[in-house]
Design an enzyme around this catalytic site. Sequence first.
Site, PDB file in Angstrom:
ATOM      1  N   GLY A   1       0.786  -1.226   0.000  1.00 30.75           N
ATOM      2  CA  GLY A   1       0.000   0.000   0.000  1.00 30.75           C
ATOM      3  C   GLY A   1       0.820   1.277   0.000  1.00 30.75           C
ATOM      4  O   GLY A   1       0.318   2.326   0.394  1.00 30.75           O
TER       5      GLY A   1
ATOM      6  N   THR B   1       1.818   3.119  -2.535  1.00 33.80           N
ATOM      7  CA  THR B   1       1.261   4.131  -3.432  1.00 33.80           C
ATOM      8  C   THR B   1       0.046   4.810  -2.806  1.00 33.80           C
ATOM      9  O   THR B   1      -0.098   6.028  -2.847  1.00 33.80           O
ATOM     10  CB  THR B   1       0.894   3.504  -4.788  1.00 33.80           C
ATOM     11  OG1 THR B   1       2.079   3.042  -5.432  1.00 33.80           O
ATOM     12  CG2 THR B   1       0.203   4.518  -5.689  1.00 33.80           C
ATOM     13  N   SER B   2      -0.838   4.016  -2.195  1.00 34.69           N
ATOM     14  CA  SER B   2      -2.007   4.600  -1.532  1.00 34.69           C
ATOM     15  C   SER B   2      -1.589   5.540  -0.409  1.00 34.69           C
ATOM     16  O   SER B   2      -2.130   6.629  -0.256  1.00 34.69           O
ATOM     17  CB  SER B   2      -2.900   3.486  -0.971  1.00 34.69           C
ATOM     18  OG  SER B   2      -3.407   2.668  -1.998  1.00 34.69           O
TER      19      SER B   2
END
Length: 590
Positions: free
Chosen positions: A25, A27-28
Site C-alpha cells: 500500500g 502508493t495509496s
Amino acid sequence: MEYTSYHPQMLKTPFLFFTGKGGVGKTSLACATAVNLAKSGKKVLIVSTDPASNLDDVFQVRLDSEPAPIADVQGLFAANLDPEEAARLYREKVVGPYRGILPDAAIANIEEQLSGACTVEIAAFDEFSKLLASTEVQDNYDHIILDTAPTGHTLRLLQLPKAWTGFLADSQHGASCLGPLSGLGEKKDLYAETVAALADPARTTLILVARPDRAALTEAARAAHELRTIGIVNQQLIVNGVLFDPGTDPAACLYHKRQAEALACMPGSLCELPLTFVGLNAAGLMGIQALETMFNMQHREPHGDRMNLSSRPQYLAPLLEQLSAKTTGVIMTMGKGGVGKTSVAAALAIGLADRGLHVHLTTTDPAAHLEFTVGEPSDQHFLTVSRIDPKHVTERYKQQVIAENASRLDEEGMALLKEDLASPCTEEIAVFRAFAEAVAKAKDGFIVLDTAPTGHTLLLLDAAEAYHREVLRSAGDVPEHVKQLLPRLRNPQETDVVVVTLPEATPVLEAERLQEDLRRAGIQPSWWVVNQSWQSVSTSHPVLAGRAYAESPWLGRVASLAEKYTVVPWKPQEPVGAEQLRGLLSDETV
C-alpha cells in the site's frame, strides 16, 4: 500492543520517499499523504518512478512526466517519470552518434549492453535527479513525495569509482552494470548531490511501508538495513492495513490474531525506528474522496452484494488437476509482491508430490521465504525444496569469470574487472544463469519456480530475451540450457505461467499489465489465481464485509482477462506447513 496512528503532519522534511515490498500500500499511502498535506495548505508534488506506476489509477487521471495539477485539491501536483521511455531515449543518445560509422555488429553489441534492467534504473534515477536538483522545482514545492524510492541496488551502482572513469570497450568477461553508465560521466556532480540529499536527515525522510505480516516486515527490515549502510538513516516505519478493533466477530478475531502474531515477531531492527500504524480500509483507495478518509476511517455499515461463487472454480484443485495431467514441466508463479505467490507455488508443489510426481520447488526471489512456508516436508518423499541464493550464485559466478580472464589480463585489468564484478548487476546475471539451470532440470518431473515480484521477474525474462538474441546473432559460447530457456518458456506444452493476484484494484491492474508484458514476450499465462478472497468467508465485521463487497468488480475483471482462473478464500491460519498449504487446494483438505 499499543498503536500510534500515522498522520502526514508528522513529516517535516521537504523530500519524502515511500518504499516497501509490493502490495503493502505504499502508493495509496504516498497519495493520501500528498492529499492530506496539500489540504493543510502545503504545495506538494508527488512523483512515481515505477515502470508499472499506479498513480494514474489512484488519482483517476492520465499523467506524464510533466507535473500536472490534481483537480479538486489545490496545491497538489503529480507526475509519472517513465523509466522505460527514459531508457529508450538514453540508449539512442549513446548509440545514435555511431550509427553509420561503426559496423552493424558493433552497434548491436552496444545496444545489447544497454538493453538490460540497469539502464532502466539509471535512466529513472537520471530523471529523478534532474527533478530533485532543480532549484526551480524545490522552490516551487513545500514537499516532493517520491512513490518508489531508489533502491540500494541503484545507489550502490552510482558509488562505484569505475562508473566515472569510463567503460571497458572490450567487455568479454560478462559483467554488465557499467556499460549503462558509460555516457553519464558528465553527470557525476549531479548524482553526487542527489545521493547527498537522500542521506541528509534535514532534507529527506525515508518511509518504509509494511503490512502486519511476516514477509512484508522481513522485507522492510532488509531494505532498511541496505539503505542505512549507504547513508540513508532518517527512516520511519508505517504498518498499513491493521484491523484495530475486531469486536466479537469470529473471522475478525482470527484476522486480528494473525496480525498480532506477526507484529510480535517483528525484526528487532524495525523496533528501533519511529513506528506508526494505519487501519485496514474496507474498500480500495481510488479517487480523492477515498484518499481523504484514509487516516480518519470510521466503520461503515456494509452494503452491496457478494458474488455467487458456487458456479465459479474455488481453491487450487482445478489448476492442480490440469498440471498433474502433464507429469513433467515448468510451473512459474508470477504477480505483484505480497499477493501470495510463495504460498500458491508451495501448495501446488505439495499437491503434485502427493500424487507421486517428482517435484523440485525453488525460488529466484532475493527475499525468499520458502523454507518458512513449506516447513519440514518430512512426509514429502517426492518433493525437493531449494533456493537460488543470490549471494552464493553471484560469488560462484565472480570466481568463474575471474578464472577465465586470469591469463589474459594484467594487474590493472584484473583490478578493473573485479570492480566491475562488484557492481549490483553482476548478481542479476548470476541469478539469471542459475534460473536457466533450474528450468533445465524439469525433464524427469516438475520444477515449480516461486519467482520474485513482477519487476524482478521481468528482469529475468528480459535477460532471457537478450541471451536469445545473442544466440541468434552468433554461435558464441552460450550454455545450452541458456540457449533453450526462452523457447521453453514460450512453449505451453512445457511451461505453465500462473498469475497470482488479490481481488483488489492495484494487484489486478498490475497483473493485467504483467499479462500484457508476458504476451509481448510470446508467453501466455495459463491460469490466474485470485488469492485471499473474502467472498465466501462468513463475517459481519463492517470492514471485512466491506472488503468482500468491494471485491466483486475486480473478480469480474479477472474473469474477463484470464484464460482460466480460480479463487482461493482467505484462511484463518497462515498458510505455513504442509497441512495448511493443502488447505489451499480444496476445502475438503482443511
